[in-house]
Design a protein around this motif. Structure first.
Motif, PDB file in Angstrom:
ATOM      1  N   UNK A 168     -26.696  39.302   7.641  1.00  0.00           N
ATOM      2  CA  UNK A 168     -26.154  38.252   7.226  1.00  0.00           C
ATOM      3  C   UNK A 168     -24.817  38.272   6.662  1.00  0.00           C
ATOM      4  N   UNK A 169     -24.180  37.382   6.322  1.00  0.00           N
ATOM      5  CA  UNK A 169     -22.753  37.449   6.018  1.00  0.00           C
ATOM      6  C   UNK A 169     -22.445  38.374   4.742  1.00  0.00           C
ATOM      7  N   UNK A 170     -23.538  38.011   3.686  1.00  0.00           N
ATOM      8  CA  UNK A 170     -23.418  38.867   2.593  1.00  0.00           C
ATOM      9  C   UNK A 170     -23.912  40.387   2.840  1.00  0.00           C
ATOM     10  N   UNK A 171     -24.454  40.561   3.705  1.00  0.00           N
ATOM     11  CA  UNK A 171     -25.013  41.919   4.288  1.00  0.00           C
ATOM     12  C   UNK A 171     -24.020  42.696   4.980  1.00  0.00           C
ATOM     13  N   UNK A 362     -34.845  16.572  21.505  1.00  0.00           N
ATOM     14  CA  UNK A 362     -33.706  16.452  22.072  1.00  0.00           C
ATOM     15  C   UNK A 362     -32.488  16.986  21.352  1.00  0.00           C
ATOM     16  N   UNK A 363     -32.844  17.248  19.970  1.00  0.00           N
ATOM     17  CA  UNK A 363     -31.763  17.868  18.917  1.00  0.00           C
ATOM     18  C   UNK A 363     -31.550  19.520  18.920  1.00  0.00           C
ATOM     19  N   UNK A 364     -30.410  19.925  18.743  1.00  0.00           N
ATOM     20  CA  UNK A 364     -30.234  21.250  18.665  1.00  0.00           C
ATOM     21  C   UNK A 364     -30.010  21.492  17.177  1.00  0.00           C
ATOM     22  N   UNK A 365     -31.143  22.228  16.708  1.00  0.00           N
ATOM     23  CA  UNK A 365     -31.420  22.503  15.285  1.00  0.00           C
ATOM     24  C   UNK A 365     -30.953  23.954  15.091  1.00  0.00           C
ATOM     25  N   UNK A 366     -30.143  24.333  14.151  1.00  0.00           N
ATOM     26  CA  UNK A 366     -29.614  25.471  13.779  1.00  0.00           C
ATOM     27  C   UNK A 366     -30.597  25.934  12.548  1.00  0.00           C
ATOM     28  N   UNK A 367     -31.014  27.394  12.448  1.00  0.00           N
ATOM     29  CA  UNK A 367     -31.613  27.933  11.384  1.00  0.00           C
ATOM     30  C   UNK A 367     -30.642  28.981  10.742  1.00  0.00           C
ATOM     31  N   UNK A 368     -30.447  28.799   9.571  1.00  0.00           N
ATOM     32  CA  UNK A 368     -29.441  30.036   8.785  1.00  0.00           C
ATOM     33  C   UNK A 368     -30.440  30.359   7.638  1.00  0.00           C
ATOM     34  N   UNK A 369     -29.710  31.628   7.372  1.00  0.00           N
ATOM     35  CA  UNK A 369     -30.622  32.096   6.037  1.00  0.00           C
ATOM     36  C   UNK A 369     -30.208  33.535   5.766  1.00  0.00           C
ATOM     37  N   UNK A 370     -30.321  34.185   4.621  1.00  0.00           N
ATOM     38  CA  UNK A 370     -30.130  35.565   4.472  1.00  0.00           C
ATOM     39  C   UNK A 370     -30.962  36.450   5.049  1.00  0.00           C
ATOM     40  N   UNK A 371     -30.897  37.732   5.099  1.00  0.00           N
ATOM     41  CA  UNK A 371     -31.738  38.634   5.629  1.00  0.00           C
ATOM     42  C   UNK A 371     -32.997  38.351   4.942  1.00  0.00           C
ATOM     43  N   UNK A 372     -34.253  38.227   5.497  1.00  0.00           N
ATOM     44  CA  UNK A 372     -35.540  38.280   4.687  1.00  0.00           C
ATOM     45  C   UNK A 372     -35.643  36.846   4.160  1.00  0.00           C
ATOM     46  N   UNK A 527     -32.248  27.316  16.960  1.00  0.00           N
ATOM     47  CA  UNK A 527     -31.535  28.415  17.169  1.00  0.00           C
ATOM     48  C   UNK A 527     -31.326  29.293  15.891  1.00  0.00           C
ATOM     49  N   UNK A 528     -32.009  30.277  15.801  1.00  0.00           N
ATOM     50  CA  UNK A 528     -31.470  31.047  14.625  1.00  0.00           C
ATOM     51  C   UNK A 528     -30.242  32.095  14.519  1.00  0.00           C
ATOM     52  N   UNK A 529     -29.295  31.896  13.728  1.00  0.00           N
ATOM     53  CA  UNK A 529     -28.126  32.689  13.789  1.00  0.00           C
ATOM     54  C   UNK A 529     -27.805  33.172  12.348  1.00  0.00           C
ATOM     55  N   UNK A 530     -26.992  34.253  12.605  1.00  0.00           N
ATOM     56  CA  UNK A 530     -26.009  34.488  11.256  1.00  0.00           C
ATOM     57  C   UNK A 530     -24.632  34.313  11.407  1.00  0.00           C
ATOM     58  N   UNK A 531     -24.314  33.625  12.698  1.00  0.00           N
ATOM     59  CA  UNK A 531     -22.945  33.038  12.958  1.00  0.00           C
ATOM     60  C   UNK A 531     -22.631  31.749  12.472  1.00  0.00           C
TER      61      UNK A 531
END
Length: 634
Positions: A168-171, A362-372, A527-531
């Motif tokens: 993730x960004x902090x990592x 029909x939506x585009x849902x993003x999942x963000x979060x730190x490692x773990x 979609x899960x992403x660290x970006x």
């Protein structure tokens, strides 16, 4: 430290993976290697610690010939390597045993091994994880265990092959901080990356193309050459893109490879213009996105829910009794152990805690979060790969606590995991894509139709690739085949767990366009992403996870308006927004009436730096600024 002369190598004896590499890496240097997928970066890295031997040419590490079998042990003690995928490198069941494995094989005394393990885990922010099982860690945590295992060997050279791709960004920030600390102590760092911001911090950069060194120089010399980088499937750092956009609009400023330098130059230019009498807008000390963007969420609420999660909790290897005991502990007690740099709570057994959210049709849902933070655990609940321990998950009206319903929903909620090419297994592409439809009991004609249509949807031709082994294809094509295998099931929901990890910038854009096209066709996408940039550009709504709970949700504009709060849990904001916030802190009065892109930020800065209301004099300003830019060699 490393001297390569005429290094050539081929895996099959026909196509060269390396083609006459001549390259020196100095003792104590921070050296970065860039290049598109398939350019030879990883192959070259494996030559630096004798994992591969050149077909022609020589590789010397600290004066030792890597082709001499008697020196292999000494070379691998000198040059430690962290691979792109940590599962390729972990060997032990427990974290502390894995980190100790390398020193043990070097014959280090037991007492010293224990000290090295402690120091290595501290360096990567995993103190408290010593007795955790490696298989139960997240991808990013596994990557840090792999890094700790190499650091515990105390090598003179650290080779990182896309080691930050799972972080993730902090990592990533923590990794760079650790690398700089090691570099300052004299260690040679060789970093392979697709993150241009990481390359900007190196002493020198080499860009590979087709097994050769296409460009070599300082970050300032390499990362500002937009046209050449584009031909090599690479991007410039966002700061360079902003600098070029400003220069193209007539602002006499040079592109900088580091964001802090770009921000400082723009702030100085604004200060100088202000002294000449140009008035700026009032500066808001705490810029926030206006409330009017909430209508985006209000409209989404009217969409039909396809997945409904209510009070979901899950812990790996937790009995019902242990879950009840943990429920009685206060959240504050668990939070007290969090490590500031990397963001962990090693005492918590929960992967998910009391999670409630809805995925709408029909939506585009993003999942963000730190490692773990529980992202991968959550997405495995969406089609019943993991069944709830507590709470409920309903997908397409089916209760996934029920084993029969969970089996039925797998055909309608397709999951593409990290490194989707690892889902391939059949002898031919056509057989691999047909596997799912066959298991649905469809007719042969329907299976054939689905194979052809799903390959076409991902940009592949059945006649061209159908009879080929999927393992003969390029990495990008393999990912497309894996996508096609999921699409052939005709799912109503497509769930993607970091599907772009390890891809070069051009391949990343191609896949985002592919996913966007599928969404435009009516597919619901999670979609899960660290970006943060990918999430901002693609998603209708973002859910942010933190230590197994939902931390925030909203439109990209709403979520990324709270940069400090996101930073506190190990995340960031898109690059343009990050630079805008830094400019605001430096006194540049930006409006913050929406989520910035590089282009929109450049447009607003032009208003402040040269003004659009100057009339004819503005033309002269632009002409003068372009002359200055040429003279300065920008």
């Amino acid at each position: 430290m490393i001297e390569c002369r005429g290094v050539s190598f081929s895996y099959d004896g026909v196509a060269p993976a390396l083609d006459g590499i001549d390259l020196n890496i100095e003792d104590g240097e921070f050296f970065c290697i860039l290049g598109g997928n398939g350019s030879g970066k990883s192959t070259f890295a494996k030559h630096l610690n004798a994992l591969l031997q050149p077909d022609a040419g020589t590789v010397c590490v600290n004066g030792m010939d890597a082709s001499d079998p008697e020196l292999v042990y000494d070379i691998r003690s000198t040059a430690g390597m962290v691979f792109q995928n940590p599962d390729d490198q972990l060997v032990a069941t427990l974290v502390e045993d894995d980190v100790a494995f390398g020193p043990e094989n070097l014959g280090v005394e037991s007492a010293q091994i224990a000290q090295r393990v402690r120091e290595a885990l501290k360096a990567v922010g995993l103190v408290g994880f010593e007795r955790h099982e490696t298989h139960a860690l997240s991808g990013g945590q596994k990557q840090r265990v792999a890094l700790a295992g190499v650091l515990a060997m105390e090598p003179r050279v650290l080779i990182l092959d896309e080691a930050s791709s799972m972080l993730d960004p902090r990592g990533r920030k923590g990794l760079m901080k650790a690398c700089h600390a090691l570099h300052e102590r004299g260690m040679t760092i060789v970093m392979i990356t697709h993150f241009m911001e990481e390359a900007a911090e190196a002493d020198r950069v080499a860009v590979f193309r087709a097994g050769r060194v296409a460009m070599l120089g300082t970050p300032e010399e390499i990362l500002t050459r937009a046209d050449e980088l584009a031909r090599l499937n690479l991007d410039m750092p966002a700061s360079c893109c902003l600098g070029r956009a400003l220069r193209a609009k007539g602002v006499p400023i040079c592109a900088q490879v580091r964001e802090a330098d770009m921000v400082a130059d723009i702030a100085q230019a604004y200060t100088e213009r202000s002294r000449t009498g140009i008035a700026g807008r009032p500066f808001a000390s705490d810029p926030r996105i206006p409330d009017n963007v909430s209508s985006a969420i209000d409209g989404a609420d009217a969409l039909e829910p396809v997945i409904e999660i209510s009070h979901l909790s899950y812990g790996y290897s937790l009995s019902a009794r242990e879950r009840r005991r943990w429920h009685k502990r206060s959240a504050a007690e668990g939070a007290s152990n969090k490590q500031a740099l990397w963001g962990n709570d090693p005492s918590s057994p929960w992967a998910l805690r009391n999670v409630s959210l809805t995925v709408r049709r029909g939506e585009f849902l993003g999942l963000a979060g730190h490692t773990g933070s529980g992202k991968s655990t959550l997405v495995q609940h969406l089609n019943g790969l993991i069944r709830p321990q507590e709470g409920s998950v309903y997908a397409l009206g089916l209760d996934l606590v029920n084993k029969k319903d969970a089996a039925a929903v797998k055909a309608k909620v397709g999951v593409v995991f990290q490194y989707p090419e690892r889902q391939l297994f059949a002898e031919t592409v056509a057989q691999d894509v047909a596997f799912g439809p066959h298991n649905l009991g469809l007719s042969q004609a329907e299976v054939a139709h689905r194979v052809e249509s799903s390959l076409a949807r991902v940009g592949l031709d059945l006649a061209t690739v159908g009879d080929k082994s999927p393992f003969e294809l390029s990495g990008g094509q393999q990912r497309r085949v894996a996508f096609a295998g999921v699409l052939a099931m005709e799912p109503e929901v497509l769930v993607l767990d970091e599907p772009m990890a390890g891809l070069d910038p051009a391949a990343r854009r191609d896949f985002l366009e592919l996913i966007g096209h599928l969404h435009d066709e009516g597919l619901t996408v999670v979609m899960v992403s660290h970006s943060m940039d990918d999430l901002a550009n693609c998603c209708d709504r973002i859910v942010v996870m933190n230590e197994g709970t939902v931390f925030a949700e909203g439109t990209p504009a709403q979520v990324f308006a709270y940069a400090d709060e996101l930073k506190s849990i190990g995340l960031g904001v898109p690059a343009a927004q990050r630079m805008a916030l830094a400019l605001a802190k430096a006194g540049v009065p930006l409006r913050f009436d929406g989520l910035y892109t590089v282009e929109s930020l450049a447009d607003e800065l032009v208003d402040l730096l040269i003004g659009r209301s100057d009339g004819p004099s503005n033309v002269a300003d632009i002409a003068k600024s372009k002359t200055v830019a040429r003279e300065e060699g920008c």
